[in-house]
Design a protein around this motif. Structure first.
Motif, PDB file in Angstrom:
ATOM      1  N   ASN A  98       0.817  -1.218   0.000  1.00 50.78           N
ATOM      2  CA  ASN A  98       0.000   0.000   0.000  1.00 50.78           C
ATOM      3  C   ASN A  98       0.854   1.272   0.000  1.00 50.78           C
ATOM      4  O   ASN A  98       0.490   2.278   0.610  1.00 50.78           O
ATOM      5  CB  ASN A  98      -0.958   0.009   1.202  1.00 50.78           C
ATOM      6  N   ASP A 100       1.202   3.391  -2.178  1.00 47.14           N
ATOM      7  CA  ASP A 100       0.558   4.513  -2.865  1.00 47.14           C
ATOM      8  C   ASP A 100       0.088   5.581  -1.885  1.00 47.14           C
ATOM      9  O   ASP A 100      -0.040   6.756  -2.249  1.00 47.14           O
ATOM     10  CB  ASP A 100      -0.638   4.024  -3.693  1.00 47.14           C
ATOM     11  N   VAL A 101      -0.182   5.179  -0.648  1.00 47.42           N
ATOM     12  CA  VAL A 101      -0.575   6.142   0.385  1.00 47.42           C
ATOM     13  C   VAL A 101       0.541   7.160   0.598  1.00 47.42           C
ATOM     14  O   VAL A 101       0.295   8.361   0.738  1.00 47.42           O
ATOM     15  CB  VAL A 101      -0.894   5.419   1.710  1.00 47.42           C
ATOM     16  N   LYS A 104       1.050   9.390  -2.640  1.00 48.13           N
ATOM     17  CA  LYS A 104       0.005  10.411  -2.764  1.00 48.13           C
ATOM     18  C   LYS A 104       0.371  11.658  -1.959  1.00 48.13           C
ATOM     19  O   LYS A 104       0.225  12.789  -2.428  1.00 48.13           O
ATOM     20  CB  LYS A 104      -1.335   9.851  -2.285  1.00 48.13           C
ATOM     21  N   ILE A 224       0.273   8.784   8.509  1.00 48.20           N
ATOM     22  CA  ILE A 224       0.284   7.482   7.838  1.00 48.20           C
ATOM     23  C   ILE A 224       0.738   6.394   8.814  1.00 48.20           C
ATOM     24  O   ILE A 224       1.912   6.331   9.190  1.00 48.20           O
ATOM     25  CB  ILE A 224       1.201   7.498   6.603  1.00 48.20           C
ATOM     26  N   TYR A 241      -0.869   1.836   6.158  1.00 48.36           N
ATOM     27  CA  TYR A 241      -2.319   1.824   6.274  1.00 48.36           C
ATOM     28  C   TYR A 241      -2.872   3.138   5.729  1.00 48.36           C
ATOM     29  O   TYR A 241      -2.139   4.106   5.542  1.00 48.36           O
ATOM     30  CB  TYR A 241      -2.726   1.612   7.731  1.00 48.36           C
ATOM     31  N   ASP A 242      -4.164   3.168   5.493  1.00 48.62           N
ATOM     32  CA  ASP A 242      -4.769   4.372   4.937  1.00 48.62           C
ATOM     33  C   ASP A 242      -4.525   5.569   5.848  1.00 48.62           C
ATOM     34  O   ASP A 242      -4.505   5.437   7.081  1.00 48.62           O
ATOM     35  CB  ASP A 242      -6.273   4.170   4.741  1.00 48.62           C
ATOM     36  N   GLU A 243      -4.339   6.713   5.245  1.00 49.73           N
ATOM     37  CA  GLU A 243      -4.094   7.951   5.996  1.00 49.73           C
ATOM     38  C   GLU A 243      -5.214   8.195   7.006  1.00 49.73           C
ATOM     39  O   GLU A 243      -6.400   8.027   6.698  1.00 49.73           O
ATOM     40  CB  GLU A 243      -4.001   9.131   5.035  1.00 49.73           C
ATOM     41  N   TRP A 266      -6.378   2.585  15.757  1.00 48.94           N
ATOM     42  CA  TRP A 266      -5.694   1.808  14.713  1.00 48.94           C
ATOM     43  C   TRP A 266      -4.706   0.826  15.330  1.00 48.94           C
ATOM     44  O   TRP A 266      -4.713  -0.373  15.008  1.00 48.94           O
ATOM     45  CB  TRP A 266      -4.952   2.740  13.747  1.00 48.94           C
TER      46      TRP A 266
END
Length: 295
Positions: A98, A100-101, A104, A224, A241-243, A266
């Motif tokens: 992941n 790409d988080v 981005k 992040i 993990y997702d922001e 989280w």
């Protein structure tokens, strides 16, 4: 001083051995520590009973305790090998999940606050993140033995990590984020009430650092979450993990509290999902619940 030089001599001998033999040596040290370190085995038991209740099974306690000592020794092994191996060698069995988080946030030219934990091979995870994706600044606590302190800091030189000492760290971290850089903060350590706010972590109200939430709000930094995972202690996945996107209202204090709670939510979820890799040897709850560590 003499002890440190003896340690360096031992290190040179160990690094002459095949990697599998060296690893077996450190795993044996972990097993030995499990049997002789009654003090820290007791800390693991106290932490597990606090989180899971008094009826937690002895089998589970033994499994987690053994893993905790093993993982501590492996982290030290990775620190040692980082002084000798090339970046390419260290990266052979590393995979990013992941990512790409991260990209981005980089494309948006936003600073990044990586939140992480003493979980699994955290030394290796931080080094590989900084080497391959985004140079990070971390906070370190000054050690009594400056020789060992310098040893640990120089072991990470290849990974582009920069450092700031815990006492007065805020200025360095602010400067790093203001310039658009990234920091990595371990959010699972025990902290004093003076520098913390109260949130729920692993089912209990605890004092938790709020600096990650404060920094992210001040600089519009991406929060992040990041952990390193493995199934065999040979091949590793560094997972992003997702922001975490907290609210931003006129009530800054409440926004920071919510952001901090989102971060501990989280981490709690990840620890409860796979508890063994977390650093149960640490007296995480001594500020708020000192009674659980009494004899």
């Amino acid at each position: 001083m003499i002890g440190f030089y003896l340690f360096l001599a031992l290190e040179k001998v160990l690094m002459l051995l095949p990697k599998r033999v060296r690893k077996s040596f450190f795993l044996s040290l972990g097993t030995l520590a499990y049997h002789v370190s009654k003090r820290y085995s007791k800390v693991v038991r106290q932490n597990l009973k606090f989180i899971y209740g008094d009826d937690v099974s002895e089998e589970f306690i033994e499994k987690v305790t053994r893993y905790s000592f093993k993982q501590l020794m492996l982290n030290f092994l990775y620190t040692m090998e980082a002084r000798y191996y090339s970046v390419e060698e260290l990266s052979k069995n590393i995979k990013f999940i992941n990512e790409d988080v991260v990209k981005k946030a980089q494309e948006a030219k936003r600073p990044i606050v990586f939140i992480t934990s003493h979980y699994g091979a955290w030394e290796l995870g931080g080094a590989m993140l900084s080497t391959h994706l985004e140079p990070i600044m971390i906070v370190y606590k000054k050690m009594k033995n400056l020789h060992f302190q310098n040893y640990l800091l120089t072991a990470r030189k290849k990974s582009r990590i920069t450092y700031v000492e815990r006492h007065g760290a805020t200025r360095g971290l602010l400067k790093q984020l203001k310039s658009g850089g990234a920091i990595a903060i371990l959010i699972d350590t025990n902290v004093s009430k003076k520098e913390a706010i109260s949130v729920e972590f692993l089912g209990h109200q605890v004092s938790q650092i709020k600096t990650t939430a404060y920094f992210a709000r001040k600089f519009d930094a991406a929060i992040i979450p990041t952990l390193i995972h493995t199934k065999d202690d040979e091949n590793y996945e560094i997972k992003f993990y997702d922001e975490i996107i907290p609210p931003k209202t006129d009530d800054a204090d409440e926004d920071i509290r919510i952001s901090t709670q989102m971060q501990t939510d989280w981490l709690s979820e990840e620890i409860l999902k796979e508890p063994e890799p977390w650093f149960w040897l640490h007296r995480r709850f001594k500020t708020d619940y000192p009674e659980i560590y009494k004899d």
